[in-house]
Design an enzyme around this catalytic site. Structure first.
Site, PDB file in Angstrom:
ATOM      1  N   CYS A 118       0.819  -1.221   0.000  1.00  0.00           N
ATOM      2  CA  CYS A 118       0.000   0.000   0.000  1.00  0.00           C
ATOM      3  C   CYS A 118       0.849   1.266   0.000  1.00  0.00           C
ATOM      4  O   CYS A 118       0.330   2.365  -0.218  1.00  0.00           O
ATOM      5  CB  CYS A 118      -0.946  -0.002   1.195  1.00  0.00           C
ATOM      6  SG  CYS A 118      -1.931  -1.499   1.280  1.00  0.00           S
ATOM      7  N   HIS A 176      -3.525   6.825   2.880  1.00  0.00           N
ATOM      8  CA  HIS A 176      -3.927   5.529   2.318  1.00  0.00           C
ATOM      9  C   HIS A 176      -5.293   5.167   2.896  1.00  0.00           C
ATOM     10  O   HIS A 176      -5.532   5.290   4.104  1.00  0.00           O
ATOM     11  CB  HIS A 176      -2.887   4.476   2.699  1.00  0.00           C
ATOM     12  CG  HIS A 176      -3.338   3.081   2.416  1.00  0.00           C
ATOM     13  ND1 HIS A 176      -3.843   2.706   1.191  1.00  0.00           N
ATOM     14  CD2 HIS A 176      -3.388   1.971   3.195  1.00  0.00           C
ATOM     15  CE1 HIS A 176      -4.181   1.438   1.232  1.00  0.00           C
ATOM     16  NE2 HIS A 176      -3.921   0.967   2.441  1.00  0.00           N
ATOM     17  N   ASN A 222     -10.189  -0.634   0.233  1.00  0.00           N
ATOM     18  CA  ASN A 222      -8.732  -0.494   0.230  1.00  0.00           C
ATOM     19  C   ASN A 222      -8.198  -0.962  -1.125  1.00  0.00           C
ATOM     20  O   ASN A 222      -8.271  -2.149  -1.445  1.00  0.00           O
ATOM     21  CB  ASN A 222      -8.168  -1.339   1.377  1.00  0.00           C
ATOM     22  CG  ASN A 222      -6.654  -1.271   1.491  1.00  0.00           C
ATOM     23  OD1 ASN A 222      -5.971  -0.846   0.566  1.00  0.00           O
ATOM     24  ND2 ASN A 222      -6.127  -1.710   2.622  1.00  0.00           N
TER      25      ASN A 222
HETATM   26  C1  LIG Z   1     -10.319  -6.404   9.867  1.00  0.00           C
HETATM   27  C2  LIG Z   1     -11.021  -5.586  10.929  1.00  0.00           C
HETATM   28  C3  LIG Z   1     -12.125  -4.758  10.280  1.00  0.00           C
HETATM   29  C4  LIG Z   1     -11.665  -6.535  11.903  1.00  0.00           C
HETATM   30  O1  LIG Z   1     -12.288  -5.800  12.933  1.00  0.00           O
HETATM   31  P1  LIG Z   1     -12.054  -6.196  14.453  1.00  0.00           P
HETATM   32  O2  LIG Z   1     -12.898  -5.305  15.256  1.00  0.00           O
HETATM   33  O3  LIG Z   1     -10.567  -6.186  14.703  1.00  0.00           O
HETATM   34  O4  LIG Z   1     -12.660  -7.641  14.472  1.00  0.00           O
HETATM   35  P2  LIG Z   1     -11.983  -9.022  14.949  1.00  0.00           P
HETATM   36  O5  LIG Z   1     -10.991  -9.471  13.927  1.00  0.00           O
HETATM   37  O6  LIG Z   1     -11.524  -8.892  16.361  1.00  0.00           O
HETATM   38  O7  LIG Z   1     -13.223  -9.939  14.909  1.00  0.00           O
HETATM   39  C5  LIG Z   1     -14.315  -9.738  15.791  1.00  0.00           C
HETATM   40  C6  LIG Z   1     -15.356 -10.773  15.457  1.00  0.00           C
HETATM   41  O8  LIG Z   1     -15.938 -10.475  14.186  1.00  0.00           O
HETATM   42  C7  LIG Z   1     -15.825 -11.610  13.337  1.00  0.00           C
HETATM   43  N1  LIG Z   1     -15.648 -11.159  11.966  1.00  0.00           N
HETATM   44  C8  LIG Z   1     -14.492 -10.955  11.283  1.00  0.00           C
HETATM   45  N2  LIG Z   1     -14.777 -10.541  10.036  1.00  0.00           N
HETATM   46  C9  LIG Z   1     -16.117 -10.475   9.949  1.00  0.00           C
HETATM   47  C10 LIG Z   1     -16.989 -10.086   8.932  1.00  0.00           C
HETATM   48  N3  LIG Z   1     -16.570  -9.694   7.725  1.00  0.00           N
HETATM   49  N4  LIG Z   1     -18.313 -10.106   9.187  1.00  0.00           N
HETATM   50  C11 LIG Z   1     -18.793 -10.490  10.374  1.00  0.00           C
HETATM   51  N5  LIG Z   1     -17.999 -10.867  11.398  1.00  0.00           N
HETATM   52  C12 LIG Z   1     -16.682 -10.851  11.169  1.00  0.00           C
HETATM   53  C13 LIG Z   1     -14.631 -12.383  13.851  1.00  0.00           C
HETATM   54  O9  LIG Z   1     -14.713 -13.726  13.457  1.00  0.00           O
HETATM   55  C14 LIG Z   1     -14.787 -12.188  15.326  1.00  0.00           C
HETATM   56  O10 LIG Z   1     -15.759 -13.080  15.804  1.00  0.00           O
HETATM   57  P3  LIG Z   1     -15.544 -13.833  17.226  1.00  0.00           P
HETATM   58  O11 LIG Z   1     -15.497 -12.715  18.233  1.00  0.00           O
HETATM   59  O12 LIG Z   1     -16.742 -14.699  17.310  1.00  0.00           O
HETATM   60  O13 LIG Z   1     -14.259 -14.547  17.082  1.00  0.00           O
HETATM   61  C15 LIG Z   1     -10.031  -4.658  11.678  1.00  0.00           C
HETATM   62  O14 LIG Z   1      -9.179  -5.405  12.498  1.00  0.00           O
HETATM   63  C16 LIG Z   1      -9.215  -3.841  10.741  1.00  0.00           C
HETATM   64  O15 LIG Z   1      -9.727  -2.984  10.046  1.00  0.00           O
HETATM   65  N6  LIG Z   1      -7.905  -4.025  10.721  1.00  0.00           N
HETATM   66  C17 LIG Z   1      -7.006  -3.324   9.813  1.00  0.00           C
HETATM   67  C18 LIG Z   1      -7.035  -4.029   8.493  1.00  0.00           C
HETATM   68  C19 LIG Z   1      -6.405  -3.238   7.400  1.00  0.00           C
HETATM   69  O16 LIG Z   1      -6.741  -2.087   7.212  1.00  0.00           O
HETATM   70  N7  LIG Z   1      -5.516  -3.871   6.646  1.00  0.00           N
HETATM   71  C20 LIG Z   1      -4.851  -3.281   5.528  1.00  0.00           C
HETATM   72  C21 LIG Z   1      -3.814  -2.325   5.954  1.00  0.00           C
HETATM   73  S1  LIG Z   1      -2.996  -1.685   4.589  1.00  0.00           S
END
Ligand SMILES: CC(C)(COP(=O)(O)OP(=O)(O)OC[C@H]1O[C@@H](n2cnc3c(N)ncnc32)[C@H](O)[C@@H]1OP(=O)(O)O)[C@@H](O)C(=O)NCCC(=O)NCCS
Length: 324
Positions: free
Chosen positions: A112, A251, A281
């Site tokens: 990115c 970004h 993204n």
């Molecule tokens: C990916 C992201 C949105 C997940 O959000 P989060 O609040 O961290 O969520 P978690 O990964 O802790 O998951 C929480 C719960 O939601 C669930 N979950 C994950 N993706 C899901 C989706 N698309 N829909 C529904 N539930 C989902 C998980 O399984 C978890 O369930 P559990 O509690 O039963 O285990 C967040 O971590 C994020 O934005 N991270 C940065 C990612 C990014 O920008 N990457 C690129 C950088 S260049």
């Protein structure tokens, strides 16, 4: 310094995929995706649309905005992690499509952060040769590199391309400086394997496929802190205060990352370019698309100081300061 962005352009595929569309494929919902990421829709390549096609269309717009001819381009750099050919590079295919016969061309991979790394590279070329004009493109077809049964990742990414023509103008301030960083020790938090090895001695039995794999929570924490540090680093080095910055073009990973970053910098929301809700993204394409939209909307005027910042797989991150 004299390095200037002569013109910008961007290109998004026509096909729109909504959160409800994705909820038909994996166990998720529009509400979950919107509240956790701010994303409502993303653009996805259709039939016969490859990374280099998007890149070429964005490049044509940037070249038109720069008011130059394709024969004036000396170098084409495409930043991408989703070229449909490993060889030739996407940049060579863009060169062919444009008919930019005087240019040499190659791809770079800084995930990115690819566009910021590419602009920095262009800056160095034009400083060494003031007649040089460099076309820098960030282009991705990430829909082809997603595991569409992994709800942790397939909701986040989209396709698109953005481009800038970089040149030299005597007496202009232009590119003020950059603070670019990498930390390969954290690569396992966000990665994508190359295609499976065909050498039987080094075949990876558990090859997970050529897909984006991510530890979302960890990436989130690193992203905010890294971009904040990079911004403070470049501002301190150039002796410029945040109050002198007209616009932040970050970004577009996730609205919560962007809101947290703006909050830590104490920047008003209106001073931050945000389009993640529409496009998701788009990795290396996200900053040049946002930059082009801001330029075309008149949000950036001559003399404005703007900040670009990125974070991505590698890890790679950075901040770039430009006086427009
Ligand atoms: C990916 C992201 C949105 C997940 O959000 P989060 O609040 O961290 O969520 P978690 O990964 O802790 O998951 C929480 C719960 O939601 C669930 N979950 C994950 N993706 C899901 C989706 N698309 N829909 C529904 N539930 C989902 C998980 O399984 C978890 O369930 P559990 O509690 O039963 O285990 C967040 O971590 C994020 O934005 N991270 C940065 C990612 C990014 O920008 N990457 C690129 C950088 S260049």
């Amino acid at each position: 310094m004299g390095t200037v962005i002569l013109g910008t352009g961007s290109c998004l595929p026509d096909k729109i995929v909504t959160n409800d569309d994705i909820a038909k494929i994996v166990d998720t919902s529009d509400e979950w995706i919107r509240t956790r990421t701010g994303i409502r829709t993303r653009r996805v390549c259709g039939q016969d649309e490859q990374t280099y096609n998007l890149a070429t269309r964005a490049a044509r717009r940037a070249i038109a905005a720069a008011g130059i001819g394709v024969e004036e381009i000396g170098l084409i750099v495409v930043a991408t992690i989703s070229s449909h050919t490993l060889m030739p590079s996407s940049a060579c295919l863009v060169q062919k499509e444009l008919g930019a016969t005087k240019a040499f061309a190659y791809d770079i991979n800084a995930a990115c952060s690819g566009f910021l790394f590419g602009i920095d590279l262009a800056h160095k070329y034009v400083q060494a040769d003031h007649g040089m004009k460099v076309l820098v493109v960030g282009a991705e077809n990430l829909s082809s590199r997603l595991n569409w049964s992994d709800r942790n990742t397939c909701i986040l990414f989209g396709d698109g391309a953005g481009a800038a023509v970089v040149g030299y103008r005597d007496g202009a301030s232009g590119y003020l400086g950059a603070n670019l960083r990498s930390d390969g020790s954290l690569w396992e938090l966000l990665y994508m394997y190359a295609p499976k090895s065909s050498n039987p001695d080094i075949t990876h039995e558990d090859h997970p496929g050529t897909y984006i794999i991510m530890e979302g929570k960890e990436v989130f924490k690193h992203a905010v802190k890294a971009m904040e540090d990079a911004i403070h680093g470049v501002l301190a080095r150039e002796g410029i205060g945040l109050d002198a910055v007209k616009l932040l073009v970050p970004h577009q990973a996730n609205i919560r990352i962007l809101n947290k970053l703006a909050e830590r910098l104490q920047m008003p929301a209106d001073d931050v370019v945000i389009n993640v809700s529409e496009y998701g993204n788009t990795s290396a394409a996200s900053i040049p698309i946002a930059l082009d939209e801001a330029v075309r909307a008149g949000r950036i005027q001559e003399g404005d100081v703007i900040l670009l910042c990125s974070f991505g797989g590698g890890f790679t991150w950075g901040a770039t300061l430009i006086k427009w």
